[in-house]
Design a protein around this motif. Sequence first.
Motif, PDB file in Angstrom:
ATOM      1  N   VAL A  70       7.307   8.979  -1.990  1.00 25.78           N
ATOM      2  CA  VAL A  70       8.752   8.804  -1.795  1.00 25.78           C
ATOM      3  C   VAL A  70       9.056   7.358  -1.403  1.00 25.78           C
ATOM      4  O   VAL A  70      10.057   6.780  -1.839  1.00 25.78           O
ATOM      5  N   GLY A  71       8.195   6.750  -0.600  1.00 25.09           N
ATOM      6  CA  GLY A  71       8.379   5.347  -0.235  1.00 25.09           C
ATOM      7  C   GLY A  71       8.318   4.435  -1.443  1.00 25.09           C
ATOM      8  O   GLY A  71       9.097   3.468  -1.559  1.00 25.09           O
ATOM      9  N   THR A  72       7.415   4.716  -2.371  1.00 23.54           N
ATOM     10  CA  THR A  72       7.315   3.924  -3.595  1.00 23.54           C
ATOM     11  C   THR A  72       8.555   4.123  -4.471  1.00 23.54           C
ATOM     12  O   THR A  72       9.063   3.179  -5.072  1.00 23.54           O
ATOM     13  N   GLU A  73       9.051   5.354  -4.523  1.00 18.16           N
ATOM     14  CA  GLU A  73      10.259   5.631  -5.299  1.00 18.16           C
ATOM     15  C   GLU A  73      11.466   4.882  -4.725  1.00 18.16           C
ATOM     16  O   GLU A  73      12.244   4.286  -5.468  1.00 18.16           O
ATOM     17  N   TYR A  74      11.590   4.880  -3.416  1.00 14.98           N
ATOM     18  CA  TYR A  74      12.688   4.146  -2.778  1.00 14.98           C
ATOM     19  C   TYR A  74      12.500   2.639  -2.954  1.00 14.98           C
ATOM     20  O   TYR A  74      13.469   1.903  -3.115  1.00 14.98           O
ATOM     21  N   TYR A  75      11.262   2.172  -2.925  1.00 16.67           N
ATOM     22  CA  TYR A  75      10.980   0.747  -3.117  1.00 16.67           C
ATOM     23  C   TYR A  75      11.399   0.298  -4.514  1.00 16.67           C
ATOM     24  O   TYR A  75      11.877  -0.823  -4.699  1.00 16.67           O
ATOM     25  N   GLY A  76      11.230   1.158  -5.495  1.00 21.43           N
ATOM     26  CA  GLY A  76      11.646   0.847  -6.863  1.00 21.43           C
ATOM     27  C   GLY A  76      13.148   0.665  -6.980  1.00 21.43           C
ATOM     28  O   GLY A  76      13.631  -0.002  -7.889  1.00 21.43           O
ATOM     29  N   ILE A 119       3.429   2.127   3.191  1.00 25.70           N
ATOM     30  CA  ILE A 119       2.573   3.156   3.775  1.00 25.70           C
ATOM     31  C   ILE A 119       3.091   3.502   5.166  1.00 25.70           C
ATOM     32  O   ILE A 119       3.651   2.654   5.856  1.00 25.70           O
ATOM     33  N   PRO A 120       2.913   4.741   5.570  1.00 33.48           N
ATOM     34  CA  PRO A 120       3.307   5.094   6.945  1.00 33.48           C
ATOM     35  C   PRO A 120       2.290   4.546   7.942  1.00 33.48           C
ATOM     36  O   PRO A 120       1.092   4.666   7.748  1.00 33.48           O
ATOM     37  N   LEU A 121       2.786   3.931   8.981  1.00 37.06           N
ATOM     38  CA  LEU A 121       1.905   3.443  10.034  1.00 37.06           C
ATOM     39  C   LEU A 121       1.695   4.515  11.106  1.00 37.06           C
ATOM     40  O   LEU A 121       0.601   4.641  11.650  1.00 37.06           O
ATOM     41  N   GLN A 122       2.746   5.275  11.380  1.00 42.28           N
ATOM     42  CA  GLN A 122       2.614   6.366  12.340  1.00 42.28           C
ATOM     43  C   GLN A 122       3.712   7.389  12.081  1.00 42.28           C
ATOM     44  O   GLN A 122       4.877   7.041  11.911  1.00 42.28           O
ATOM     45  N   ASN A 139      -7.135  -1.702   7.691  1.00 45.38           N
ATOM     46  CA  ASN A 139      -6.874  -3.135   7.619  1.00 45.38           C
ATOM     47  C   ASN A 139      -6.555  -3.564   6.196  1.00 45.38           C
ATOM     48  O   ASN A 139      -6.128  -4.682   5.961  1.00 45.38           O
ATOM     49  N   SER A 140      -6.761  -2.665   5.240  1.00 50.97           N
ATOM     50  CA  SER A 140      -6.525  -3.000   3.840  1.00 50.97           C
ATOM     51  C   SER A 140      -5.120  -2.569   3.430  1.00 50.97           C
ATOM     52  O   SER A 140      -4.394  -1.922   4.177  1.00 50.97           O
ATOM     53  N   ASN A 141      -4.763  -2.905   2.205  1.00 45.32           N
ATOM     54  CA  ASN A 141      -3.449  -2.535   1.685  1.00 45.32           C
ATOM     55  C   ASN A 141      -3.409  -1.107   1.173  1.00 45.32           C
ATOM     56  O   ASN A 141      -2.349  -0.588   0.879  1.00 45.32           O
TER      57      ASN A 141
END
Length: 162
Positions: A70-76, A119-122, A139-141
């Motif tokens: 969903v985050g990627t969809e909103y980012y688009g 990505i969700p951090l928490q 620590n990676s993407n």
Amino acid sequence: MADNKQPDKVYGEGTIFYRKSAVWEVLRTSLAVFVIFILVFVFVAWGVMIIGARQAHKEARDIRRALRVVGTEYYGENLTIYDQNSPNGLVVGASELIESLSTRDGEVILYSWDETNNIPLQFEYRTGLYRVIYTNTSNSNAGLDGEFRVYYSFELLKFEAD
């Protein structure tokens, strides 16, 4: 040396049987049954809690995947999924999309979101008596590493407003 044996009785070799009190036998048997019952109850309760915790963990992993999608969809659409002013941390409509993508039946609260990597951090996932808190430790993407902590809680008191 004094002998307490009476001279008119003859003692022979062999086993001497003593009759135990019926009350003592009933108490001993009752105590054994009670202890076994308590042990079985504790073992079954522990097993049920572990099974529920594993199910909540599985659902929280699905929530993490759904949050990323969903985050990627909103980012688009040049939008963000995270709204810090919202009670659950999600923008309007994102919760319904996450629910349709995952197998959850609980509540999701997004605490922090990485805008650059989507990505969700928490976040926290609550279902029934279980609470799962995810914290990203990557620590990676990729954002595939993280720590899930599962808590079990029950309601002690409930107060309602008059």
